[in-house]
Scaffold this motif. Structure first.
Motif, PDB file in Angstrom:
ATOM      1  N   TRP A 104      50.319  29.406  13.403  1.00 28.87           N
ATOM      2  CA  TRP A 104      50.007  28.112  12.831  1.00 28.87           C
ATOM      3  C   TRP A 104      50.509  26.854  13.605  1.00 28.87           C
ATOM      4  CZ3 TRP A 104      53.631  24.610  11.713  1.00 28.87           C
ATOM      5  CH2 TRP A 104      54.821  25.183  11.538  1.00 28.87           C
ATOM      6  N   ILE A 105      51.195  27.051  14.479  1.00 30.76           N
ATOM      7  CA  ILE A 105      51.690  26.018  15.371  1.00 30.76           C
ATOM      8  C   ILE A 105      50.391  25.604  16.371  1.00 30.76           C
ATOM      9  CG2 ILE A 105      53.106  25.344  17.205  1.00 30.76           C
ATOM     10  CD1 ILE A 105      55.628  26.398  15.867  1.00 30.76           C
ATOM     11  N   VAL A 106      50.031  26.874  17.041  1.00 27.68           N
ATOM     12  CA  VAL A 106      48.830  26.638  17.926  1.00 27.68           C
ATOM     13  C   VAL A 106      47.624  26.053  17.133  1.00 27.68           C
ATOM     14  CG1 VAL A 106      47.098  27.712  19.403  1.00 27.68           C
ATOM     15  CG2 VAL A 106      49.502  28.499  19.459  1.00 27.68           C
ATOM     16  N   ALA A 107      47.531  26.623  16.074  1.00 26.89           N
ATOM     17  CA  ALA A 107      46.285  25.944  15.301  1.00 26.89           C
ATOM     18  C   ALA A 107      46.474  24.476  14.894  1.00 26.89           C
ATOM     19  CB  ALA A 107      46.211  26.690  13.845  1.00 26.89           C
ATOM     20  N   LEU A 108      47.691  24.123  14.533  1.00 33.36           N
ATOM     21  CA  LEU A 108      48.257  22.703  14.116  1.00 33.36           C
ATOM     22  C   LEU A 108      47.870  21.842  15.100  1.00 33.36           C
ATOM     23  CD1 LEU A 108      49.062  20.891  11.846  1.00 33.36           C
ATOM     24  CD2 LEU A 108      51.325  21.306  12.527  1.00 33.36           C
ATOM     25  N   THR A 109      48.490  22.341  16.394  1.00 33.99           N
ATOM     26  CA  THR A 109      48.548  21.324  17.534  1.00 33.99           C
ATOM     27  C   THR A 109      47.068  21.278  17.833  1.00 33.99           C
ATOM     28  OG1 THR A 109      49.042  23.196  19.030  1.00 33.99           O
ATOM     29  CG2 THR A 109      50.874  21.830  18.110  1.00 33.99           C
ATOM     30  N   ARG A 110      46.315  22.043  17.828  1.00 31.42           N
ATOM     31  CA  ARG A 110      44.839  21.930  18.568  1.00 31.42           C
ATOM     32  C   ARG A 110      44.006  21.191  17.420  1.00 31.42           C
ATOM     33  NH1 ARG A 110      42.864  27.895  20.591  1.00 31.42           N
ATOM     34  NH2 ARG A 110      44.634  28.189  22.198  1.00 31.42           N
ATOM     35  N   ILE A 111      44.199  21.090  16.348  1.00 33.59           N
ATOM     36  CA  ILE A 111      43.632  20.302  15.290  1.00 33.59           C
ATOM     37  C   ILE A 111      44.033  18.812  15.655  1.00 33.59           C
ATOM     38  CG2 ILE A 111      43.319  19.737  12.924  1.00 33.59           C
ATOM     39  CD1 ILE A 111      43.400  22.771  12.479  1.00 33.59           C
ATOM     40  N   MET A 112      45.384  18.712  15.571  1.00 30.02           N
ATOM     41  CA  MET A 112      46.072  17.274  15.859  1.00 30.02           C
ATOM     42  C   MET A 112      45.531  16.707  17.112  1.00 30.02           C
ATOM     43  SD  MET A 112      49.812  17.836  14.528  1.00 30.02           S
ATOM     44  CE  MET A 112      50.195  16.428  15.162  1.00 30.02           C
ATOM     45  N   SER A 113      45.215  17.582  18.254  1.00 35.12           N
ATOM     46  CA  SER A 113      44.749  16.952  19.473  1.00 35.12           C
ATOM     47  C   SER A 113      43.361  16.455  19.288  1.00 35.12           C
ATOM     48  CB  SER A 113      45.233  17.898  20.548  1.00 35.12           C
ATOM     49  OG  SER A 113      46.414  18.397  20.604  1.00 35.12           O
ATOM     50  N   ALA A 114      42.555  17.525  18.780  1.00 32.39           N
ATOM     51  CA  ALA A 114      41.142  17.058  18.195  1.00 32.39           C
ATOM     52  C   ALA A 114      41.075  15.625  17.595  1.00 32.39           C
ATOM     53  CB  ALA A 114      40.436  18.070  17.519  1.00 32.39           C
ATOM     54  N   VAL A 115      41.958  15.595  16.418  1.00 31.17           N
ATOM     55  CA  VAL A 115      41.681  14.527  15.883  1.00 31.17           C
ATOM     56  C   VAL A 115      42.297  13.080  16.647  1.00 31.17           C
ATOM     57  CG1 VAL A 115      42.741  13.000  13.931  1.00 31.17           C
ATOM     58  CG2 VAL A 115      42.264  15.388  13.578  1.00 31.17           C
TER      59      VAL A 115
END
Length: 250
Positions: A104-115
């Motif tokens: 979930w950390i990898v998923a969270l950071t990728r979504i945040m970076s995309a935003v």
């Protein structure tokens, strides 16, 4: 081409090429002033990542996990060297030895970076993340601030970073409110010293001494509902926060 003049000539002047240029200059001036604005770069998803980014790393040590987390937020500098220079978040990474939360950390950071790369107002991420709570319960981090979950503390880190680059402006306390907090703290410390000299009350083992210095608060303080800091004490029969000055009595 000959032009016949039927009226009496009252005066005349010779028009030179320089005069024509002066007449055309005012009309072209607004276009010249507006031209630099068209070169201002705003954050959007098509902005390419430069070779070098400016970043900051924050440490999160939660009692819910064994190892600390290190949150790195890299910023891109837009329009460098101009009056329109902006620093905007571009990507985020979270590193930790703890592999329990890896997915979930990898998923969270990728979504945040995309935003972040999408541009616009990305400050909504702070509110969304700080509203996440852990069903197992939260914890108090250093300074007595309550965190309902690890995700909420990551959101708090993002908020701190956005404040440092000017995307979030934290309203400062007014002089009157600062003076009120200082008076309340001084009154509480004076009362605590008086009680310590007189000796503890029978049946009471609670310490009333103010621990630390600066932003420290009494160990008997409870959490403030406004600033989520463990800094609320009872003074004159009223719950008062020594951090933000909030009081239920007004």
């Amino acid at each position: 081409m000959a032009i016949k003049i039927n009226k009496k000539i009252k005066g005349y002047s010779v028009q030179k090429p320089e005069d024509k240029a002066k007449e055309a200059a005012p009309a072209a001036a607004p276009v010249a002033r507006a031209e630099p604005d068209s070169n201002i770069i705003q954050m959007h998803e098509k902005v390419e990542r430069p070779d070098v980014l400016v970043g900051s790393t924050y440490k999160i040590k939660s009692p819910l996990v064994e190892h600390a987390m290190y949150v790195t937020i890299n910023d891109i500098v837009l329009n460098p060297g101009t009056e329109h220079e902006l620093r905007r978040p571009f990507e985020v990474f979270i590193n930790s030895k703890n592999m329990d939360h890896f997915q979930w950390i990898v998923a969270l950071t990728r979504i945040m970076s995309a935003v972040f790369r999408k541009g616009g107002d990305v400050t909504f991420l702070v509110d969304e993340m700080k509203a996440v709570f852990d069903p197992r319960g939260g914890y108090f981090k250093a300074g007595g601030v309550y965190m309902p979950s690890i995700v909420a503390e990551i959101g708090s880190v993002v908020e701190e970073h956005l404040k440092s680059i000017g995307m979030i402006v934290d309203p400062e306390l007014g002089e009157e409110q600062k003076r009120l907090i200082a008076e309340k703290r001084a009154a509480y410390e004076a009362r605590a010293k008086g009680k310590s000299k007189a000796g503890p009350e029978p049946g009471s083992n609670e310490s009333v001494a103010v621990t630390g210095e600066g932003t420290s608060f009494p160990p008997s303080a409870t959490m403030c509902s406004k600033c989520n800091t463990k800094a609320t004490v009872i003074m004159d029969g009223c719950a008062t926060c020594l951090n933000c000055g909030y009081s239920k009595c007004g």
